[in-house]
Write an enzyme that holds these catalytic residues in place. Structure first.
Site, PDB file in Angstrom:
ATOM      1  N   GLU A  78      -8.401   0.447  -3.111  1.00  0.00           N
ATOM      2  CA  GLU A  78      -9.235   0.492  -1.904  1.00  0.00           C
ATOM      3  C   GLU A  78     -10.188   1.662  -2.052  1.00  0.00           C
ATOM      4  OE1 GLU A  78      -7.037   0.895   1.683  1.00  0.00           O
ATOM      5  OE2 GLU A  78      -6.031  -1.017   1.411  1.00  0.00           O
ATOM      6  N   HIS A 113      -3.715  -4.638   7.638  1.00  0.00           N
ATOM      7  CA  HIS A 113      -3.850  -3.522   8.573  1.00  0.00           C
ATOM      8  C   HIS A 113      -2.985  -3.758   9.812  1.00  0.00           C
ATOM      9  CE1 HIS A 113      -5.392   0.050  10.478  1.00  0.00           C
ATOM     10  NE2 HIS A 113      -5.964   0.344   9.335  1.00  0.00           N
ATOM     11  N   GLY A 114      -2.011  -2.894   9.971  1.00  0.00           N
ATOM     12  CA  GLY A 114      -1.151  -2.956  11.157  1.00  0.00           C
ATOM     13  C   GLY A 114      -0.094  -4.047  11.111  1.00  0.00           C
ATOM     14  N   ARG A 141       3.647  18.609   1.685  1.00  0.00           N
ATOM     15  CA  ARG A 141       4.366  19.764   1.158  1.00  0.00           C
ATOM     16  C   ARG A 141       3.679  20.395  -0.061  1.00  0.00           C
ATOM     17  NH1 ARG A 141       9.684  22.074   1.090  1.00  0.00           N
ATOM     18  NH2 ARG A 141       9.772  21.268   3.208  1.00  0.00           N
ATOM     19  N   THR A 166      -6.707   6.445   9.726  1.00  0.00           N
ATOM     20  CA  THR A 166      -6.623   5.394   8.721  1.00  0.00           C
ATOM     21  C   THR A 166      -7.899   4.574   8.856  1.00  0.00           C
ATOM     22  OG1 THR A 166      -5.327   3.496   7.936  1.00  0.00           O
ATOM     23  CG2 THR A 166      -5.318   3.900  10.303  1.00  0.00           C
ATOM     24  N   THR A 167      -8.106   3.603   7.965  1.00  0.00           N
ATOM     25  CA  THR A 167      -9.336   2.817   8.025  1.00  0.00           C
ATOM     26  C   THR A 167      -9.399   2.106   9.381  1.00  0.00           C
ATOM     27  OG1 THR A 167      -8.924   2.401   5.701  1.00  0.00           O
ATOM     28  CG2 THR A 167     -10.719   1.180   6.707  1.00  0.00           C
ATOM     29  N   HIS A 215      -5.460   3.673  -1.897  1.00  0.00           N
ATOM     30  CA  HIS A 215      -6.803   4.020  -1.403  1.00  0.00           C
ATOM     31  C   HIS A 215      -7.140   5.417  -1.893  1.00  0.00           C
ATOM     32  CE1 HIS A 215      -9.605   4.196   2.402  1.00  0.00           C
ATOM     33  NE2 HIS A 215     -10.219   4.560   1.295  1.00  0.00           N
ATOM     34  N   ASN A 219       0.858  -1.184   0.000  1.00  0.00           N
ATOM     35  CA  ASN A 219       0.000   0.000   0.000  1.00  0.00           C
ATOM     36  C   ASN A 219       0.898   1.240   0.000  1.00  0.00           C
ATOM     37  OD1 ASN A 219      -1.393   2.269   1.056  1.00  0.00           O
ATOM     38  ND2 ASN A 219      -3.040   0.941   1.738  1.00  0.00           N
ATOM     39  N   ARG A 221      -9.352   8.050  -1.413  1.00  0.00           N
ATOM     40  CA  ARG A 221     -10.372   8.457  -0.445  1.00  0.00           C
ATOM     41  C   ARG A 221     -11.233   9.568  -1.021  1.00  0.00           C
ATOM     42  NH1 ARG A 221      -8.869   6.728   5.129  1.00  0.00           N
ATOM     43  NH2 ARG A 221     -10.660   7.973   5.736  1.00  0.00           N
ATOM     44  N   GLY A 273       1.160  -1.419   4.353  1.00  0.00           N
ATOM     45  CA  GLY A 273       1.549  -0.075   3.959  1.00  0.00           C
ATOM     46  C   GLY A 273       2.490   0.586   4.949  1.00  0.00           C
ATOM     47  N   HIS A 274       1.940   0.967   6.092  1.00  0.00           N
ATOM     48  CA  HIS A 274       2.667   1.851   7.011  1.00  0.00           C
ATOM     49  C   HIS A 274       4.046   1.331   7.387  1.00  0.00           C
ATOM     50  CE1 HIS A 274       2.870   5.093   9.998  1.00  0.00           C
ATOM     51  NE2 HIS A 274       3.599   4.219  10.666  1.00  0.00           N
ATOM     52  N   ASP A 321      -0.043   4.448  -0.143  1.00  0.00           N
ATOM     53  CA  ASP A 321      -0.711   5.700   0.250  1.00  0.00           C
ATOM     54  C   ASP A 321       0.216   6.689   0.946  1.00  0.00           C
ATOM     55  OD1 ASP A 321      -3.010   4.543  -0.681  1.00  0.00           O
ATOM     56  OD2 ASP A 321      -3.911   4.225   1.289  1.00  0.00           O
ATOM     57  N   HIS A 322       1.094   6.150   1.805  1.00  0.00           N
ATOM     58  CA  HIS A 322       1.906   7.074   2.609  1.00  0.00           C
ATOM     59  C   HIS A 322       2.953   7.824   1.787  1.00  0.00           C
ATOM     60  CE1 HIS A 322      -0.127   6.304   6.181  1.00  0.00           C
ATOM     61  NE2 HIS A 322       0.431   5.155   6.513  1.00  0.00           N
ATOM     62  N   ARG A 338      -7.143  12.832   0.596  1.00  0.00           N
ATOM     63  CA  ARG A 338      -6.106  13.337   1.515  1.00  0.00           C
ATOM     64  C   ARG A 338      -4.706  12.890   1.129  1.00  0.00           C
ATOM     65  NH1 ARG A 338      -7.377   9.993   6.994  1.00  0.00           N
ATOM     66  NH2 ARG A 338      -9.329  11.109   6.773  1.00  0.00           N
ATOM     67  N   HIS A 339      -4.599  11.769   0.425  1.00  0.00           N
ATOM     68  CA  HIS A 339      -3.245  11.370   0.011  1.00  0.00           C
ATOM     69  C   HIS A 339      -3.226  11.026  -1.485  1.00  0.00           C
ATOM     70  CE1 HIS A 339      -5.057   7.578   1.206  1.00  0.00           C
ATOM     71  NE2 HIS A 339      -4.751   7.675   2.485  1.00  0.00           N
ATOM     72  N   GLU A 363     -10.910  -9.397   2.848  1.00  0.00           N
ATOM     73  CA  GLU A 363      -9.636  -9.044   3.476  1.00  0.00           C
ATOM     74  C   GLU A 363      -9.911  -8.973   4.971  1.00  0.00           C
ATOM     75  OE1 GLU A 363      -7.146  -5.995   1.747  1.00  0.00           O
ATOM     76  OE2 GLU A 363      -6.409  -5.412   3.737  1.00  0.00           O
TER      77      GLU A 363
HETATM   78  N1  PXP Z   1      -5.793  -3.037   4.110  1.00  0.00           N
HETATM   79  C1  PXP Z   1      -6.751  -2.078   4.168  1.00  0.00           C
HETATM   80  C2  PXP Z   1      -8.125  -2.439   3.734  1.00  0.00           C
HETATM   81  C3  PXP Z   1      -6.453  -0.780   4.608  1.00  0.00           C
HETATM   82  O1  PXP Z   1      -7.421   0.155   4.659  1.00  0.00           O
HETATM   83  C4  PXP Z   1      -5.125  -0.476   4.964  1.00  0.00           C
HETATM   84  C5  PXP Z   1      -4.765   0.917   5.395  1.00  0.00           C
HETATM   85  O2  PXP Z   1      -4.936   1.785   4.329  1.00  0.00           O
HETATM   86  C6  PXP Z   1      -4.162  -1.489   4.865  1.00  0.00           C
HETATM   87  C7  PXP Z   1      -4.526  -2.767   4.460  1.00  0.00           C
HETATM   88  C8  PXP Z   1      -2.720  -1.244   5.198  1.00  0.00           C
HETATM   89  O3  PXP Z   1      -2.620  -0.978   6.559  1.00  0.00           O
HETATM   90  P1  PXP Z   1      -1.209  -0.536   7.158  1.00  0.00           P
HETATM   91  O4  PXP Z   1      -0.886   0.787   6.551  1.00  0.00           O
HETATM   92  O5  PXP Z   1      -1.471  -0.478   8.623  1.00  0.00           O
HETATM   93  O6  PXP Z   1      -0.227  -1.600   6.755  1.00  0.00           O
END
Ligand code: PXP
Length: 246
Positions: free
Chosen positions: A74, A196-197, A18, A104-105, A47, A7, A49, A218-219, A9-10, A53-54, A155
């Protein structure tokens, strides 16, 4: 083989910090996607959104044009984004709940409460040759409802598992929920992703969850990339995913 969807997004979050409102700026998410692919990632997740935002519209179009792996979009189940997705033709969409105030979600979709609307969107996506995944908590009621919508994937939301990873008894409970959820989803004919996480510390424990096809992360990867570079960060995560027993 367990697949990795990164992911990105970040990377857009950093750019927007910026360059919000501009049509260029660094880092460029699509360049990050290409580095992830070259490092062995099996797919790219972004994602789009409602509040933009990103990730911006131009990012998803550029991803669609240039990535060689699978594009997982997403998105919330709202008319504007559904119409855009049907034009964009990602390989798969992952429907997620979206609240403007969240960082985040946060939770999974309440599929049981929105079964008709999700089934309608699932049909429209499938008619456009786009697969559908539903992001849900590992709860029996939601998994059964997800199967009834005709979605190809769920998921499983690993947020609670990640959140309580350092509490041994909660970790066991949350892992059990994911194991049971994956078994139920698989038995109902759903393919099972998770995300997620997830990070470099908790990944090994997730090997206990059966039937996983793909992890979306992602993160932790983008954070590690700041220190060691994106290619290395992706390769390190792939190494931790190797030997997943299935
Ligand atoms: N899966 C879904 C459905 C999400 O919404 C996210 C966060 O955007 C992720 C995975 C990735 O989560 P993380 O950034 O915590 O790895």
């Amino acid at each position: 083989m367990l697949k990795l969807g990164v992911n990105i997004d970040h990377t857009a979050t950093l750019r927007e910090a910026r360059y919000r409102g501009r049509t260029d700026g660094e880092p460029v998410p699509v360049e990050a996607a290409h580095i992830c692919e070259a490092a062995g990632a099996h797919g790219i997740t972004a994602h789009l959104r409602e509040d933009r935002r990103h990730i911006q519209d131009r990012d998803v179009w550029k991803l669609r044009e240039t990535i060689a792996t699978r594009l997982n979009l997403e998105m919330a189940n709202v008319p504007e984004i559904v119409s855009l997705a049907i034009k964009l033709r990602p390989d798969i969409v992952c429907l997620v709940p979206e609240r403007r105030e969240e960082v985040t979600t946060e939770g999974g979709l309440d599929v049981a409460a929105h079964e008709a609307a999700l089934t309608e969107t699932r049909k429209r996506m499938n008619d456009a040759n786009i697969e559908v995944s539903l992001f849900i908590a590992p709860e029996a009621r939601q998994i059964a409802a997800a199967a009834r919508t005709g979605a190809q994937f769920v998921e499983l939301h690993t947020g609670q598992f990640a959140e309580h990873f350092h509490d041994p008894s909660r970790q066991t409970t949350e892992l059990r929920r994911l194991v049971d959820g994956a078994r139920q989803a698989h038995a109902l004919g759903l393919q099972v992703n998770a995300g997620h996480g997830l990070n470099y510390q908790n990944l090994a424990a997730l090997h206990q969850v059966p039937h996983l096809v793909e992890l979306n992360i992602g993160h932790s990867i983008i954070s590690r990339a700041v220190l060691v570079g994106l290619s290395t960060a992706v390769k390190e995560m792939l190494a931790l995913m190797q030997n997943y027993p299935g």
